[in-house]
Write a protein that holds these residues in place. Structure first.
Motif, PDB file in Angstrom:
ATOM      1  N   VAL A  25     -57.094  27.137   4.845  1.00  0.00           N
ATOM      2  CA  VAL A  25     -56.392  27.041   6.398  1.00  0.00           C
ATOM      3  C   VAL A  25     -56.392  28.596   6.965  1.00  0.00           C
ATOM      4  N   ARG A  26     -55.731  29.345   6.090  1.00  0.00           N
ATOM      5  CA  ARG A  26     -55.749  30.865   6.427  1.00  0.00           C
ATOM      6  C   ARG A  26     -56.920  31.359   6.672  1.00  0.00           C
ATOM      7  N   ASN A  27     -58.213  30.966   5.874  1.00  0.00           N
ATOM      8  CA  ASN A  27     -59.403  31.796   6.139  1.00  0.00           C
ATOM      9  C   ASN A  27     -60.193  30.956   7.206  1.00  0.00           C
ATOM     10  N   LEU A  28     -60.001  29.542   7.542  1.00  0.00           N
ATOM     11  CA  LEU A  28     -60.493  28.891   8.689  1.00  0.00           C
ATOM     12  C   LEU A  28     -59.959  29.407   9.848  1.00  0.00           C
ATOM     13  N   LYS A  29     -58.640  29.915   9.987  1.00  0.00           N
ATOM     14  CA  LYS A  29     -58.057  30.581  11.407  1.00  0.00           C
ATOM     15  C   LYS A  29     -58.593  31.871  11.604  1.00  0.00           C
ATOM     16  N   ARG A  30     -59.200  32.787  10.197  1.00  0.00           N
ATOM     17  CA  ARG A  30     -59.472  33.908  10.520  1.00  0.00           C
ATOM     18  C   ARG A  30     -61.182  33.856  11.028  1.00  0.00           C
ATOM     19  N   LYS A  45     -36.435  16.665   6.718  1.00  0.00           N
ATOM     20  CA  LYS A  45     -36.437  15.053   7.168  1.00  0.00           C
ATOM     21  C   LYS A  45     -35.520  15.395   8.521  1.00  0.00           C
ATOM     22  N   PRO A  46     -36.083  14.388   9.630  1.00  0.00           N
ATOM     23  CA  PRO A  46     -37.242  13.740   9.608  1.00  0.00           C
ATOM     24  C   PRO A  46     -38.550  14.828   9.817  1.00  0.00           C
ATOM     25  N   TYR A  47     -38.341  15.925  10.657  1.00  0.00           N
ATOM     26  CA  TYR A  47     -39.548  16.719  10.546  1.00  0.00           C
ATOM     27  C   TYR A  47     -39.134  18.320  11.402  1.00  0.00           C
ATOM     28  N   VAL A  48     -39.918  18.933  11.149  1.00  0.00           N
ATOM     29  CA  VAL A  48     -39.779  20.655  11.523  1.00  0.00           C
ATOM     30  C   VAL A  48     -41.014  21.033  12.151  1.00  0.00           C
ATOM     31  N   ILE A  49     -40.950  21.422  13.309  1.00  0.00           N
ATOM     32  CA  ILE A  49     -42.314  21.954  13.836  1.00  0.00           C
ATOM     33  C   ILE A  49     -42.252  23.433  13.982  1.00  0.00           C
ATOM     34  N   LYS A  50     -43.304  24.381  13.537  1.00  0.00           N
ATOM     35  CA  LYS A  50     -43.181  25.704  13.479  1.00  0.00           C
ATOM     36  C   LYS A  50     -44.593  26.021  14.206  1.00  0.00           C
ATOM     37  N   THR A  51     -44.494  26.921  15.153  1.00  0.00           N
ATOM     38  CA  THR A  51     -45.581  27.679  15.987  1.00  0.00           C
ATOM     39  C   THR A  51     -46.051  28.904  15.196  1.00  0.00           C
ATOM     40  N   GLU A  52     -47.320  28.675  14.675  1.00  0.00           N
ATOM     41  CA  GLU A  52     -47.982  29.755  13.783  1.00  0.00           C
ATOM     42  C   GLU A  52     -49.161  30.486  14.803  1.00  0.00           C
ATOM     43  N   THR A  53     -49.674  31.514  14.235  1.00  0.00           N
ATOM     44  CA  THR A  53     -51.131  32.217  14.658  1.00  0.00           C
ATOM     45  C   THR A  53     -51.631  31.085  14.239  1.00  0.00           C
ATOM     46  N   GLY A  54     -52.713  30.733  15.601  1.00  0.00           N
ATOM     47  CA  GLY A  54     -53.851  29.865  15.285  1.00  0.00           C
ATOM     48  C   GLY A  54     -53.400  28.423  15.197  1.00  0.00           C
ATOM     49  N   GLY A  55     -52.255  27.994  15.705  1.00  0.00           N
ATOM     50  CA  GLY A  55     -52.061  26.379  15.479  1.00  0.00           C
ATOM     51  C   GLY A  55     -50.617  26.170  14.827  1.00  0.00           C
ATOM     52  N   ASN A  56     -50.178  24.811  15.101  1.00  0.00           N
ATOM     53  CA  ASN A  56     -48.874  24.480  14.805  1.00  0.00           C
ATOM     54  C   ASN A  56     -48.522  24.084  13.249  1.00  0.00           C
TER      55      ASN A  56
END
Length: 367
Positions: A25-30, A45-56
């Motif tokens: 994932v890291r290298n595809l983003k690069r 549980k139930p879910y957590v969302i984090k915004t990251e560089t190059g996608g969620n």
């Protein structure tokens, strides 16, 4: 290229598959890809969302039953439409993604690419999970195999499907210690043991060939000259089994990749006794650390090691095969060992780099 990757193995989960998934994932983003990760995990549980560089990134909860878990995951995906603004779905590791992705790919009309990473195929094919495995492969736009052995088997099961060889890769430079680090490692090694060290690392379960290795090592005439270091998650039943033998054994807890650099440096030889496998990270890490490797002739291991040229291979079901290899190793000259160490290092440095690994994926997903 925008991708939705669904997995059960991703950091902070531990293990080789989580390490591989995070690296890819890291290298595809690069390389410019936008990747949203859905991670089935008991951590949240139930879910957590984090915004990251190059996608969620989102951790989806795992509940008591598969149907409950996957229905809630579907409800989540229907609500969070941003995860579906993608060109394709990738299933990468684990039973839940294998069950879920072929259905949601049809629901939301996205092509599915299924990554087979070793145990997904070996354990799924001859168990009650078979129907889910075959259904996922049947409904995949393409199948990505970490080793040629499984690539050939899947091509026979699905002769009209595209099955690609996508082996693991590694950053060889990371595993090279500088002079100061080597000095510290030598000092620590002298404190820990005065014997030759055989290292086994990973999830140390019976299915990883631990029973067969211990039984063979116990018959090794020169065993008193060696110490067996076992690093990783060791089930209690395996500990009790090992205690039945009069062997020099040191047990270490799961180690990070940074800690493993020192462990490889202190080892004389690394053993991978798996009964079945994909392409274990330990194989590439040990080779990048210029260690001689003794390994079973299964999965992706023969894709990397040539017997008696870049390592020593044996068939895990052949009587005395491992014992014969241990004896052969013991009688090797230092020059012979160095030739094999250099050969495996050069093989990995040329053919199993992170750059080549990620290019295999980019060839499937043109930017």
């Amino acid at each position: 290229m925008k991708l939705l990757l669904v997995t059960q193995n991703y950091p902070p989960s531990r293990g080789g598959m989580a390490e591989s998934c995070g690296r890819i994932v890291r290298n595809l983003k690069r390389k410019g890809c936008e990747i949203h990760v859905l991670h089935f995990s008991n951590w949240q549980k139930p879910y957590v969302i984090k915004t990251e560089t190059g996608g969620n990134y989102s951790a989806l909860g795992i509940y008591d039953t598969e149907e409950y878990t996957l229905n809630l995951a579907t409800l989540f995906l229907e609500k969070k439409k941003e995860f579906l603004d993608v060109d394709a779905i990738i299933a990468f590791g684990g039973y839940l993604p294998m069950m879920w992705t072929p259905v949601i790919s049809q629901f939301f009309e996205k092509p599915l690419y299924t990554c087979i990473r070793g145990n997904d195929f070996d354990e799924g094919l001859f168990s009650k999970k078979r129907n889910s495995l075959l259904y996922a492969l049947e409904h995949s736009e393409a199948i990505l195999s970490v080793c040629t052995e499984k690539q050939e088997k899947m091509a026979k099961l699905f002769p009209f499907k595209k099955v690609f060889y996508t082996p693991n890769g590694i950053d060889v430079v990371f595993w090279n210690l500088n002079d100061n680090e080597k000095k510290k490692v030598d000092e620590r090694r002298k404190v820990l043991t005065d014997k030759k060290v055989i290292l086994i690392a990973g999830q140390l379960k019976f299915k990883k060939g631990i029973r067969h290795f211990i039984e063979s090592f116990d018959q090794f005439h020169f065993k008193s000259e060696y110490e067996l270091w076992m690093i990783g998650d060791l089930p209690e039943e395996v500990k009790l089994f090992i205690n039945n033998f009069d062997l020099n054994v040191k047990l270490f807890p799961f180690a990070s990749k940074y800690e493993m650099r020192s462990f490889y440096a202190m080892a004389d030889v690394v053993c991978i006794p798996s009964l079945y496998d994909g392409m274990p990270n330990v194989l590439l890490e040990a080779g990048a650390s210029k260690k001689l490797i003794i390994a079973s002739e299964v999965g992706g291991i023969p894709d990397v090691i040539m017997h008696r040229k870049s390592g020593l291979l044996y068939h895990p079901l052949e009587a005395n095969a491992l014992l014969d290899v241990l004896i052969h190793y013991h009688h090797l000259s230092e020059d012979q060992k160095e030739l094999m160490k250099n050969e495996i290092y050069n093989t990995i440095n040329q053919d199993f780099t992170e750059q080549k690994e990620i290019q295999n994926y980019l060839n499937l997903f043109p930017l």
